[in-house]
Design a protein around this motif. Structure first.
Motif, PDB file in Angstrom:
ATOM      1  N   LYS A 152       0.828  -1.214   0.000  1.00  0.00           N
ATOM      2  CA  LYS A 152       0.000   0.000   0.000  1.00  0.00           C
ATOM      3  C   LYS A 152       0.859   1.259   0.000  1.00  0.00           C
ATOM      4  N   ASP A 153       2.004   1.197   0.663  1.00  0.00           N
ATOM      5  CA  ASP A 153       2.915   2.337   0.733  1.00  0.00           C
ATOM      6  C   ASP A 153       3.634   2.558  -0.598  1.00  0.00           C
ATOM      7  N   GLY A 154       3.623   1.570  -1.444  1.00  0.00           N
ATOM      8  CA  GLY A 154       4.275   1.695  -2.741  1.00  0.00           C
ATOM      9  C   GLY A 154       5.727   1.255  -2.745  1.00  0.00           C
ATOM     10  N   ALA A 155       6.224   0.786  -1.619  1.00  0.00           N
ATOM     11  CA  ALA A 155       7.608   0.344  -1.548  1.00  0.00           C
ATOM     12  C   ALA A 155       7.817  -0.963  -2.310  1.00  0.00           C
ATOM     13  N   ARG A 156       6.744  -1.735  -2.462  1.00  0.00           N
ATOM     14  CA  ARG A 156       6.800  -3.002  -3.196  1.00  0.00           C
ATOM     15  C   ARG A 156       5.590  -3.096  -4.105  1.00  0.00           C
ATOM     16  N   ARG A 157       5.761  -3.778  -5.218  1.00  0.00           N
ATOM     17  CA  ARG A 157       4.617  -3.990  -6.112  1.00  0.00           C
ATOM     18  C   ARG A 157       3.726  -5.121  -5.616  1.00  0.00           C
ATOM     19  N   SER A 158       4.372  -6.117  -5.012  1.00  0.00           N
ATOM     20  CA  SER A 158       3.622  -7.267  -4.488  1.00  0.00           C
ATOM     21  C   SER A 158       4.317  -7.760  -3.221  1.00  0.00           C
ATOM     22  N   PRO A 159       3.599  -8.529  -2.407  1.00  0.00           N
ATOM     23  CA  PRO A 159       4.218  -9.049  -1.181  1.00  0.00           C
ATOM     24  C   PRO A 159       5.428  -9.933  -1.506  1.00  0.00           C
ATOM     25  N   ASP A 160       6.380  -9.965  -0.606  1.00  0.00           N
ATOM     26  CA  ASP A 160       7.574 -10.786  -0.756  1.00  0.00           C
ATOM     27  C   ASP A 160       7.173 -12.273  -0.748  1.00  0.00           C
TER      28      ASP A 160
END
Length: 95
Positions: free
Chosen positions: A32-40
């Motif tokens: 949601k923060d935009g730090a990742r496109r998808s969960p690890d």
């Protein structure tokens, strides 16, 4: 290192559930923060493993035969550990 303490199935299940939820919350935040496109993917596998532990403990708790076998196995393991202590490791208090 400090020796392991005693635990219960309920405590283990609660810990696994809390860790599963923690992983979900953290991964959702990063997406949601935009730090990742998808969960690890590695973290999602860990979350799934913790969910499996929760389900496994549910199964164990619902089966009295399995609980009885677990208790007898734990008693045997404790007896084996007590028998495996070398005599030189046993302290005797002098009078």
């Amino acid at each position: 290192m400090k020796p392991l303490g005693k635990s219960t199935l309920e405590r283990m299940q609660l810990t696994a559930l809390e860790e599963m939820e923690r992983i979900e919350i953290v991964q959702d935040f990063w997406v949601k923060d935009g730090a990742r496109r998808s969960p690890d993917p590695g973290q999602m596998r860990k979350r799934d493993d913790f969910a499996g532990i929760v389900r496994l403990i549910d199964i164990i708790n619902s089966d009295t035969v399995m609980l009885d076998r677990l208790k007898s196995g734990l008693a045997r393991a404790q007896a084996l550990r007590a028998a495996a202590v070398p005599a030189s490791d046993v302290e005797v208090e002098s009078e």
